[in-house]
Design a protein around this motif. Structure first.
Motif, mmCIF file in Angstrom:
data_model
loop_
_atom_site.group_PDB
_atom_site.id
_atom_site.type_symbol
_atom_site.label_atom_id
_atom_site.label_comp_id
_atom_site.label_asym_id
_atom_site.label_seq_id
_atom_site.Cartn_x
_atom_site.Cartn_y
_atom_site.Cartn_z
ATOM 1 N N ARG A 166 1.127 -1.281 0.367
ATOM 2 C CA ARG A 166 -0.076 -0.169 -0.001
ATOM 3 C C ARG A 166 0.745 1.344 0.141
ATOM 4 O O ARG A 166 0.092 1.956 -0.389
ATOM 5 C CB ARG A 166 -0.874 -0.093 1.278
ATOM 6 N N VAL A 167 1.791 1.381 0.751
ATOM 7 C CA VAL A 167 3.022 2.602 0.897
ATOM 8 C C VAL A 167 4.165 2.564 -0.376
ATOM 9 O O VAL A 167 4.298 2.685 -0.850
ATOM 10 C CB VAL A 167 3.073 2.523 2.419
ATOM 11 N N PRO B 215 3.319 1.498 -4.051
ATOM 12 C CA PRO B 215 3.225 2.485 -5.499
ATOM 13 C C PRO B 215 4.104 4.275 -5.132
ATOM 14 O O PRO B 215 3.868 4.829 -6.337
ATOM 15 C CB PRO B 215 2.063 2.910 -4.408
ATOM 16 N N LEU B 216 4.842 3.768 -3.789
ATOM 17 C CA LEU B 216 5.845 5.390 -3.768
ATOM 18 C C LEU B 216 6.907 5.060 -5.174
ATOM 19 O O LEU B 216 7.528 5.477 -5.119
ATOM 20 C CB LEU B 216 6.246 5.745 -2.589
#
Lengths: 350, 282
Positions: B196-197, B200-201
């Motif tokens: 989730r982090v 995507p980053l």
């Protein structure tokens, strides 16, 4: 709702001590500020409570549960970071929902909570934006809303206002206080800004070199500093300290005769706040030579010396002062602090 | 003032001229070559390319290789860069060892793997010594296409994962730790934090790494030739064959044009698939 109990926590980075045995109880619903200069260990302590760094020794309990070895996600807390840490790839809505989503909350409840948190922080209009489209102050609001949305038992804040400009900081401070007071969330708040700590906290823990130097209500800390460090750190300008000899159990300052705590021999440090001094037109007083007068509006700040020891005084703005002027001053004797010059600790009035 | 405004262009000029001269001009020439036939201009060369006995095999092999090796490399590089983040001691040494293949030429890498996998190679010797096989096994012939494909896949994987890894490591280092800390405070498990982090980053870096690697994988040549020879034709080795063995520059140019088009298409697909969503970036 939960209390935080920190017991003899130490933290070493190699041989470098960041925390040297800190114990602190934060009661249920209480707002405690950790205040101190940079490098005092306040952020280290907060991160240990969050579980982001493990303490070297000691124990941390949240709501009666030992969380010392639990990962952050199992501690039942929320945190607001100094740089906000608002996820740039998620819309504001999804940022606020993040904590609820991770714990598998039902969709309709997430929606309600997000709407409620957004309303509290007045960012309903920003829900569909991405963080790059927000100002610093707005991102700050998102970060707080994200923390409030999970209705945490414990809220940790790491210098949350330090990146805002002065005006915005004042505004957010007032707002935060109102929001947190109504939520009654147990809050541990790290700051190096004493105005922030005084304005927000129920109690302030002053930290210095990895220890808690003093803990008490803002007024207690201000009026009765337990050490020269606390007196010199709190207050703007800070407390004045004069080194004076004790003779015959009294201290003479000009024509004043002051009574330090009983049983003292040798010199003492007398602590006087700049605003606890007034100009003595008549009667006893001591001579103060003005070096620099600064008219600040509410008062005139005078920097000068008393018998060669430097001192700052805040006097009423209704007189004109020139460098070189000598005025007679008289302290409010109920507001004096007496310190041991060797240990730097307060002498108790017995 | 006039000199001031001209200066940036003057400084850019040499690189621009260099690219125009050594990239654009040959590209135009290649395209011209591909379309010029003995009777004028036409698609005759392309027809000849399509009629090439090895054409279908080379297309299948090229795409098979790219579609297998690139995702594997991405997964491995992601895993490696994630693991490296948790290393406190010896990080530099691990990084250095993992990137050794970057410093080895394609052909040398191919020859190393040939030495390992040939029927008198190291692998055969070791397997024979420990008694797994009773005699030398051939894996690199046209009779063992599965083993041959696996061998080339392994060699390509070994040789070129490091470039993906290096791009991702650089990307991971750009992500502030606070995001992951925030995620963990807000209840995310290690997998959720990654999914989730971090992932995507990391998207811009993944995009860069994928484009770089995919384009290079479509141009795979030296390793394939060293390990597979004529038994594993790919598009670029066919271009080489037509150019130097068959001395038919026109058909070779057709292969070159095809590789260019395929690379461009792949780049476009990756660019679109991993583009930032509207509003996400300023």
């Amino acid at each position: 709702m939960a209390d935080i109990r920190i017991e003899s926590v130490t933290k070493y980075y190699g041989s470098q001590a960041a925390l040297r045995g800190v114990s602190l109880d934060v009661h249920n619903g209480e707002f405690v500020a950790l205040l101190g200069p940079s490098g005092c260990g306040k952020t280290t302590l907060l991160r240990a409570v969050a579980g982001l760094d493990r303490q070297t020794n000691g124990r941390i309990e949240i709501g009666g549960r030992d969380v010392s070895d639990l990962p952050p996600r199992s501690r039942g807390l929320a945190m607001v970071f100094q740089n906000y840490a608002v996820f740039p790839h998620l819309r504001v809505r999804d940022n606020i929902a993040f904590g609820l989503l991770m714990t598998g909350t039902a969709k309709d409840r997430i929606e309600r909570q997000v709407a409620r948190a957004a309303a509290l922080m007045h960012i309903e209009a920003l829900l569909d934006r991405y963080p790059v489209q927000l100002s610093g102050g707005q991102r700050q609001r998102v970060a707080v809303a994200r923390a409030l949305a999970v209705e945490p038992a414990v809220l940790l804040m790491d210098e949350p206002l330090s990146n805002l400009d002065a005006l915005l900081r004042l505004e957010m401070r007032t707002e935060l206080k109102a929001v947190l007071a109504s939520a009654r969330t147990t809050t541990l708040y790290v700051t190096h800004d004493q105005t922030e700590a005084m304005g927000l906290a129920d109690r302030i823990a002053i930290m210095h070199e990895g220890r808690i130097e003093q803990i008490g209500s803002p007024l207690e800390i201000y009026r009765q500093p337990k050490s020269i460090f606390v007196g010199g750190f709190i207050g703007n300008p800070p407390m004045n300290f004069l080194r004076l000899p004790v003779s015959g159990s009294v201290v003479r300052l000009g024509t004043l005769i002051l009574n330090p705590p009983a049983g003292i021999n040798g010199p003492v440090m007398l602590g006087i706040r700049p605003e606890d001094l007034e100009v003595a037109e008549t009667g006893a007083g001591f001579a103060f030579r003005v070096h620099v007068p600064e008219p600040l509006g509410p008062h005139i700040l005078l920097t000068g010396d008393v018998e060669g020891q430097s001192m700052r005084v805040a006097v009423a703005p209704d007189r004109v002062m020139q460098p070189g002027d000598v005025v007679m001053l008289r302290p409010n004797t109920a507001r004096l602090s007496w310190m041991n010059p060797d240990t730097g600790l307060a002498l108790e009035n017995s | 003032m006039r000199g001031q405004t001209l200066r940036p262009y003057l400084l850019i000029m040499p690189s621009l001229a260099f690219l125009l001269l050594l990239f654009f001009v040959p590209l135009v020439q290649t395209v011209a070559l591909a379309f010029s036939t003995t009777t004028g201009t036409g698609v005759g060369n392309f027809v000849q390319m399509l009629d090439d006995l090895d054409f279908r095999d080379s297309v299948r092999n090229t795409f098979g290789l790219v579609l297998c090796v690139v995702p594997l490399q991405l997964l491995a590089a992601l895993g490696m860069s994630m693991m490296l983040r948790h290393v406190r001691w010896g990080r530099d040494i691990i990084l250095w060892i993992w990137t050794i293949p970057l410093g080895i030429s394609d052909l040398a890498a191919g020859l190393v793997w040939l030495a390992i996998l040939t029927d008198k190679g190291y692998l055969n010797t070791i397997l024979f010594e420990v008694g797994v096989i009773s005699g030398p096994q051939s894996w690199l012939t046209y009779e063992t296409p599965g083993a041959l494909f696996l061998a080339i896949l392994t060699a390509e994987f070994w040789r070129a994962t490091a470039i993906v890894f290096v791009v991702l490591v650089a990307g991971v280092q750009l992500i502030p730790r606070e995001y992951e800390e925030a995620a963990s405070v807000f209840g995310a498990t290690a997998w959720q934090r990654f999914r989730r982090v971090t992932l995507p980053l990391l998207r811009p870096s993944i995009q860069t790494a994928l484009i770089l690697r995919t384009v290079l994988a479509f141009e795979a040549f030296a390793v394939v030739l060293a390990v597979g020879g004529r038994n594993f034709p790919v598009l670029v080795s066919q271009a080489y064959l037509w150019q130097f063995t068959n001395q038919n520059y026109n058909v070779a140019a057709c292969y070159a044009v095809l590789v260019t088009l395929v690379s461009l298409a792949a780049t476009l697909v990756i660019l679109i698939a991993l583009r930032p969503r509207a509003g996400e970036s300023a």
